[in-house]
Design a protein around this motif. Sequence first.
Motif, mmCIF file in Angstrom:
data_model
loop_
_atom_site.group_PDB
_atom_site.id
_atom_site.type_symbol
_atom_site.label_atom_id
_atom_site.label_comp_id
_atom_site.label_asym_id
_atom_site.label_seq_id
_atom_site.Cartn_x
_atom_site.Cartn_y
_atom_site.Cartn_z
ATOM 1 N N TYR A 131 0.816 -1.208 0.000
ATOM 2 C CA TYR A 131 0.000 0.000 0.000
ATOM 3 C C TYR A 131 0.854 1.264 0.000
ATOM 4 O O TYR A 131 0.361 2.354 0.257
ATOM 5 C CB TYR A 131 -0.934 0.016 1.222
ATOM 6 C CG TYR A 131 -1.971 -1.081 1.163
ATOM 7 C CD1 TYR A 131 -3.120 -0.922 0.409
ATOM 8 C CD2 TYR A 131 -1.786 -2.279 1.845
ATOM 9 C CE1 TYR A 131 -4.065 -1.930 0.340
ATOM 10 C CE2 TYR A 131 -2.727 -3.289 1.778
ATOM 11 C CZ TYR A 131 -3.863 -3.110 1.035
ATOM 12 O OH TYR A 131 -4.794 -4.107 0.956
ATOM 13 N N SER A 132 2.140 1.134 -0.295
ATOM 14 C CA SER A 132 3.029 2.292 -0.233
ATOM 15 C C SER A 132 2.641 3.371 -1.242
ATOM 16 O O SER A 132 2.907 4.547 -1.013
ATOM 17 C CB SER A 132 4.481 1.867 -0.446
ATOM 18 O OG SER A 132 4.645 1.277 -1.716
ATOM 19 N N ASN A 135 3.763 11.486 -1.128
ATOM 20 C CA ASN A 135 5.139 11.886 -0.837
ATOM 21 C C ASN A 135 5.167 13.370 -0.491
ATOM 22 O O ASN A 135 4.170 14.080 -0.611
ATOM 23 C CB ASN A 135 6.081 11.557 -2.001
ATOM 24 C CG ASN A 135 5.723 12.297 -3.270
ATOM 25 O OD1 ASN A 135 5.220 13.414 -3.228
ATOM 26 N ND2 ASN A 135 5.972 11.684 -4.405
ATOM 27 N N ASP A 136 6.300 13.865 -0.062
ATOM 28 C CA ASP A 136 6.411 15.251 0.396
ATOM 29 C C ASP A 136 6.039 16.265 -0.672
ATOM 30 O O ASP A 136 5.547 17.336 -0.373
ATOM 31 C CB ASP A 136 7.827 15.541 0.895
ATOM 32 C CG ASP A 136 8.134 14.793 2.182
ATOM 33 O OD1 ASP A 136 7.170 14.391 2.873
ATOM 34 O OD2 ASP A 136 9.313 14.608 2.485
#
Length: 87
Positions: A74-75, A80-81
């Motif tokens: 599930y990444s 992300n930033d």
Amino acid sequence: METKNKLVPFQVFSDAIQAHMLFNKLDSEGIECYLYDENIVSINPFLDAAVGGIKVMIKEEDLEKATLIYNSDYSSDIPNDAEFTKE
């Protein structure tokens, strides 16, 4: 004995947070699950080995579906930033 409602241990943790993370994921996917021995391990971590850890219990009939969910990556669901914007 009817085995379709038989509860089986799915995963075992020594940390309540990890157990709850799996519990919540399985629950959100419609799998009925229970945490066994959470209180005793949380209150006295030295008893973890004696009781066998915190067990995430599921119905035997849900074992295959739960395994697929547990092994899924599930990444990509985690932003992300660069996706965060400051106001």
